[in-house]
Write a protein that holds these residues in place. Sequence first.
Motif, PDB file in Angstrom:
ATOM      1  N   ASN A   3      -0.136  16.655   2.632  1.00 42.60           N
ATOM      2  CA  ASN A   3      -0.164  15.384   3.342  1.00 42.60           C
ATOM      3  C   ASN A   3      -1.476  14.648   3.163  1.00 42.60           C
ATOM      4  OD1 ASN A   3       2.410  15.761   4.344  1.00 42.60           O
ATOM      5  ND2 ASN A   3       1.690  16.924   6.118  1.00 42.60           N
ATOM      6  N   ALA A   4      -2.542  15.391   2.895  1.00 45.91           N
ATOM      7  CA  ALA A   4      -3.835  14.735   2.722  1.00 45.91           C
ATOM      8  C   ALA A   4      -3.906  13.961   1.415  1.00 45.91           C
ATOM      9  CB  ALA A   4      -4.963  15.774   2.773  1.00 45.91           C
ATOM     10  N   ASN A   5      -3.061  14.295   0.468  1.00 48.25           N
ATOM     11  CA  ASN A   5      -3.071  13.634  -0.835  1.00 48.25           C
ATOM     12  C   ASN A   5      -1.626  13.351  -1.234  1.00 48.25           C
ATOM     13  OD1 ASN A   5      -3.697  12.666  -3.334  1.00 48.25           O
ATOM     14  ND2 ASN A   5      -4.620  14.541  -4.117  1.00 48.25           N
ATOM     15  N   PRO A   6      -0.970  12.382  -0.580  1.00 50.29           N
ATOM     16  CA  PRO A   6       0.468  12.193  -0.756  1.00 50.29           C
ATOM     17  C   PRO A   6       0.890  11.786  -2.148  1.00 50.29           C
ATOM     18  CG  PRO A   6      -0.508  10.368   0.458  1.00 50.29           C
ATOM     19  CD  PRO A   6      -1.539  11.423   0.346  1.00 50.29           C
ATOM     20  N   PHE A   7      -0.028  11.276  -2.966  1.00 46.21           N
ATOM     21  CA  PHE A   7       0.355  10.850  -4.305  1.00 46.21           C
ATOM     22  C   PHE A   7       0.104  11.941  -5.347  1.00 46.21           C
ATOM     23  CE2 PHE A   7      -0.629   7.002  -1.935  1.00 46.21           C
ATOM     24  CZ  PHE A   7       0.578   6.338  -2.055  1.00 46.21           C
ATOM     25  N   SER A  94      -5.822  -3.127 -11.105  1.00 48.27           N
ATOM     26  CA  SER A  94      -6.751  -3.532 -10.048  1.00 48.27           C
ATOM     27  C   SER A  94      -6.379  -2.911  -8.713  1.00 48.27           C
ATOM     28  CB  SER A  94      -6.797  -5.061  -9.923  1.00 48.27           C
ATOM     29  OG  SER A  94      -5.554  -5.581  -9.481  1.00 48.27           O
ATOM     30  N   ARG A  95      -5.093  -2.668  -8.480  1.00 47.20           N
ATOM     31  CA  ARG A  95      -4.675  -2.039  -7.227  1.00 47.20           C
ATOM     32  C   ARG A  95      -5.212  -0.617  -7.122  1.00 47.20           C
ATOM     33  NH1 ARG A  95      -1.355  -6.111  -8.014  1.00 47.20           N
ATOM     34  NH2 ARG A  95      -0.031  -6.878  -6.322  1.00 47.20           N
ATOM     35  N   ILE A  96      -5.241   0.082  -8.248  1.00 46.93           N
ATOM     36  CA  ILE A  96      -5.761   1.446  -8.251  1.00 46.93           C
ATOM     37  C   ILE A  96      -7.254   1.429  -7.970  1.00 46.93           C
ATOM     38  CG2 ILE A  96      -6.018   3.555  -9.595  1.00 46.93           C
ATOM     39  CD1 ILE A  96      -3.125   2.757  -8.934  1.00 46.93           C
ATOM     40  N   THR A  97      -7.991   0.586  -8.693  1.00 48.60           N
ATOM     41  CA  THR A  97      -9.428   0.568  -8.503  1.00 48.60           C
ATOM     42  C   THR A  97      -9.799   0.013  -7.134  1.00 48.60           C
ATOM     43  OG1 THR A  97      -9.517  -1.552  -9.694  1.00 48.60           O
ATOM     44  CG2 THR A  97      -9.994   0.432 -10.938  1.00 48.60           C
ATOM     45  N   MET A  98      -8.987  -0.915  -6.605  1.00 48.40           N
ATOM     46  CA  MET A  98      -9.267  -1.435  -5.272  1.00 48.40           C
ATOM     47  C   MET A  98      -9.182  -0.331  -4.227  1.00 48.40           C
ATOM     48  SD  MET A  98     -10.044  -4.633  -5.019  1.00 48.40           S
ATOM     49  CE  MET A  98      -9.583  -4.908  -3.325  1.00 48.40           C
ATOM     50  N   LYS A 101     -12.109   2.047  -4.630  1.00 49.95           N
ATOM     51  CA  LYS A 101     -13.420   1.547  -4.237  1.00 49.95           C
ATOM     52  C   LYS A 101     -13.510   1.199  -2.757  1.00 49.95           C
ATOM     53  CE  LYS A 101     -14.250  -0.008  -8.915  1.00 49.95           C
ATOM     54  NZ  LYS A 101     -14.223  -1.122  -9.863  1.00 49.95           N
ATOM     55  N   LEU A 102     -12.407   0.733  -2.165  1.00 49.01           N
ATOM     56  CA  LEU A 102     -12.446   0.388  -0.750  1.00 49.01           C
ATOM     57  C   LEU A 102     -12.331   1.608   0.145  1.00 49.01           C
ATOM     58  CD1 LEU A 102     -10.232  -2.841  -0.626  1.00 49.01           C
ATOM     59  CD2 LEU A 102     -12.704  -2.696  -0.446  1.00 49.01           C
ATOM     60  N   GLU A 103     -11.642   2.637  -0.339  1.00 50.31           N
ATOM     61  CA  GLU A 103     -11.360   3.790   0.505  1.00 50.31           C
ATOM     62  C   GLU A 103     -11.870   5.110  -0.045  1.00 50.31           C
ATOM     63  OE1 GLU A 103      -7.179   3.842   1.239  1.00 50.31           O
ATOM     64  OE2 GLU A 103      -7.174   1.904   2.245  1.00 50.31           O
ATOM     65  N   GLY A 104     -12.446   5.098  -1.241  1.00 51.13           N
ATOM     66  CA  GLY A 104     -12.912   6.342  -1.830  1.00 51.13           C
ATOM     67  C   GLY A 104     -11.779   7.269  -2.238  1.00 51.13           C
ATOM     68  N   ARG A 105     -10.623   6.683  -2.537  1.00 48.93           N
ATOM     69  CA  ARG A 105      -9.458   7.497  -2.888  1.00 48.93           C
ATOM     70  C   ARG A 105      -9.615   8.098  -4.281  1.00 48.93           C
ATOM     71  NH1 ARG A 105      -5.040   5.052  -0.062  1.00 48.93           N
ATOM     72  NH2 ARG A 105      -3.543   6.121  -1.394  1.00 48.93           N
TER      73      ARG A 105
END
Length: 256
Positions: A3-7, A94-98, A101-105
């Motif tokens: 659950n911590a890494n759903p993708f 850009s969605r991936i990098t966003m 960068k915004l969430e440290g994913r």
Amino acid sequence: MNNANPFGIANKNDTSGIAYGVSTQRFLFESFMQDKEYNSMSALFREFRNKGKNFENQFIETGTFAGNGVRDAWNAGFTKIRSCEKSSNWHLRSRITMLTKLEGRGLHELDIDESSRTPEQSARYGMLAAEMEKKYKNIGLYFGSSEERLNEMISDIDEPIMFWLDAHFSGGTTSKADNGTSSPLRKELDIIATHPIKEHTIIVDDFDVWEEHYGFTMEDVKDMILKINKNCVFELSTDIDVNPHKNVLFAYIGKL
């Protein structure tokens, strides 16, 4: 899948022994180099929001590319951010990098050109795009050229805007203007000139290559901006600490 890494994507901080390929190592290095610039660019956006007559809440970018401009605007505190990208590859990436960068994913393994993605990776792109649009409702990422989308992006705005004009061809999977030239800047400024508000802050990137690659000079661009508002004040930034590869023209309405 936990659950911590759903993708199911490897996190760069993961210590489970997952080995990163060369493309991911390159992405992490490039992200590190870009992040060195991020605080400075966010600071510049904040500075010019405070320097001019108006304090803009609206940020409009042309040329999303990897999403750095959107990220910097977000961290500078803009309440409404919109950006357009003509390249389908960079519009999706850009969605991936966003999110990274915004969430440290830890989504670096997905930051690849569309021609190299597996069907599973493409499906994850769709999931991430939907997730981002749901979570960040004040960020709008538009697919299409600035010539096609810019008027739509600004038509419902009734207050001054900070424009970051950075759409141009730079090789690889980036896109040229609709008329086949390397930059749509002339058309962008024509569109901005039709907006009923005339007291925008306009920032144009890469002035060091305009004449050689795009066919217009610094004076040409200043003249186009002055036709929007004759009271614009101009400043140039060549600060190597911000970005050693970019030179930026700022046009704003000075405080009375």
